[in-house]
Design a protein around this motif. Structure first.
Motif, PDB file in Angstrom:
ATOM      1  N   ALA A 122      53.133  40.856  -8.678  1.00  0.00           N
ATOM      2  CA  ALA A 122      54.488  40.938  -7.506  1.00  0.00           C
ATOM      3  C   ALA A 122      55.381  39.651  -8.002  1.00  0.00           C
ATOM      4  O   ALA A 122      56.525  40.820  -7.665  1.00  0.00           O
ATOM      5  CB  ALA A 122      54.211  39.936  -6.661  1.00  0.00           C
ATOM      6  N   PHE A 129      57.531  46.514 -13.303  1.00  0.00           N
ATOM      7  CA  PHE A 129      56.406  46.597 -12.245  1.00  0.00           C
ATOM      8  C   PHE A 129      55.869  47.534 -12.051  1.00  0.00           C
ATOM      9  O   PHE A 129      55.031  47.585 -11.719  1.00  0.00           O
ATOM     10  CB  PHE A 129      57.339  46.057 -11.141  1.00  0.00           C
ATOM     11  CG  PHE A 129      56.798  46.289  -9.567  1.00  0.00           C
ATOM     12  CD1 PHE A 129      55.887  45.056  -9.271  1.00  0.00           C
ATOM     13  CD2 PHE A 129      56.758  47.246  -8.878  1.00  0.00           C
ATOM     14  CE1 PHE A 129      55.015  45.254  -7.889  1.00  0.00           C
ATOM     15  CE2 PHE A 129      56.233  47.783  -7.967  1.00  0.00           C
ATOM     16  CZ  PHE A 129      55.424  46.505  -7.426  1.00  0.00           C
ATOM     17  N   ARG A 158      55.712  44.965  -2.587  1.00  0.00           N
ATOM     18  CA  ARG A 158      55.938  43.754  -3.409  1.00  0.00           C
ATOM     19  C   ARG A 158      54.734  42.835  -2.816  1.00  0.00           C
ATOM     20  O   ARG A 158      54.331  41.875  -3.249  1.00  0.00           O
ATOM     21  CB  ARG A 158      57.003  43.589  -4.212  1.00  0.00           C
ATOM     22  CG  ARG A 158      57.573  44.034  -5.568  1.00  0.00           C
ATOM     23  CD  ARG A 158      58.933  43.349  -5.739  1.00  0.00           C
ATOM     24  NE  ARG A 158      59.639  43.536  -6.694  1.00  0.00           N
ATOM     25  CZ  ARG A 158      59.477  43.036  -7.993  1.00  0.00           C
ATOM     26  NH1 ARG A 158      58.618  42.350  -8.566  1.00  0.00           N
ATOM     27  NH2 ARG A 158      59.665  44.099  -9.749  1.00  0.00           N
TER      28      ARG A 158
END
Length: 239
Positions: A122, A129, A158
């Motif tokens: 996250a 990511f 996220r």
């Protein structure tokens, strides 16, 4: 005779379409419905019942409120993050004194009292990511190819990973429904050894099913996975 309803709880970044596409394969044993995606739209709003907005408990409360009046027999199937939401929804229904699932299919997630192995996604910078998301699989391929789509999808994605990574199990009385834990042979995020302790969370029947594949064996070994689910729905007594 009533038909079993199978409520599916999608994984982080998962498309409802994948779960809805199971309807033909699981008929006539079950009617497939997707749950757990809708509450994300309100993840930034205050949850009236108390849990932190956007958290797994808050999502479970929202799901339980939608199911509290359900009279037809039903089962839950959650994959990855969805397994946690399905589990907490079953606990919330019990707290409300409402009917719970006949069977909980907990797929692609370690037992809820255990920490998940692997990196937390996250808070990673965007490039890292999306690299990690790509390694996991299960996210539509068009996101990897279109910058604008990634930018639009990233906040919700996220938030979903944050919900999974911030989840902390609260000890309580085990469920009384059957739990079927499904684990992939090559799944580093939810290895078989850490899926087996799901058995501690029910006083009912427990089964562990191992399916070939990595974290998204639900797609990579779709036919075998759905066979495992269907076999647990055949002959279930419908109240």
């Amino acid at each position: 005779m009533s038909q079993m309803i199978l409520y599916c709880f999608p994984h982080a970044g998962g498309s409802d379409a994948m779960y809805r596409s199971w309807a033909d394969e699981l008929a006539p044993e079950a009617e497939v419905r997707v749950l757990g995606r809708g509450p994300w739209a309100g993840a930034g709003a205050a949850a009236p019942t108390g849990p932190e907005p956007g958290s797994v408990p808050a999502l479970a409360v929202a799901c339980a409120e939608r199911l509290s009046g359900e009279q037809r027999p039903f089962a839950f199937l959650g994959h990855s993050l969805g397994a946690l939401i399905a589990f907490e929804t079953a606990r919330e229904l019990r707290r409300q004194g409402a009917n719970g699932p006949h069977t909980l299919f907990a797929s692609g997630h370690v037992a809820p009292h255990l920490p998940s192995p692997g990196p937390e996604l996250a808070a990673l910078p965007p490039a890292e990511f999306w690299h990690e998301v790509g390694l996991l699989g299960g996210t539509p391929t068009e996101l990897a190819e279109h910058t604008e789509l990634r930018e639009a999808a990233e906040p919700r994605l996220r938030a979903e990973f944050r919900a999974a990574e911030s989840y902390r199990y609260t000890p309580g009385v085990p469920l009384d429904c059957r739990i079927v834990a499904l684990a992939g042979t090559e799944d580093d995020r939810a290895p078989v050894a850490l899926a087996d302790p799901w058995r501690l969370h029910t006083i009912g029947a427990f089964e562990l099913e191992v399916v070939p594949g990595g974290h998204f064996f639900v797609a990579d070994s779709r036919e075998r996975f759905l066979d495992r689910v269907r076999s647990r729905l055949v002959g279930v007594p419908l109240r």
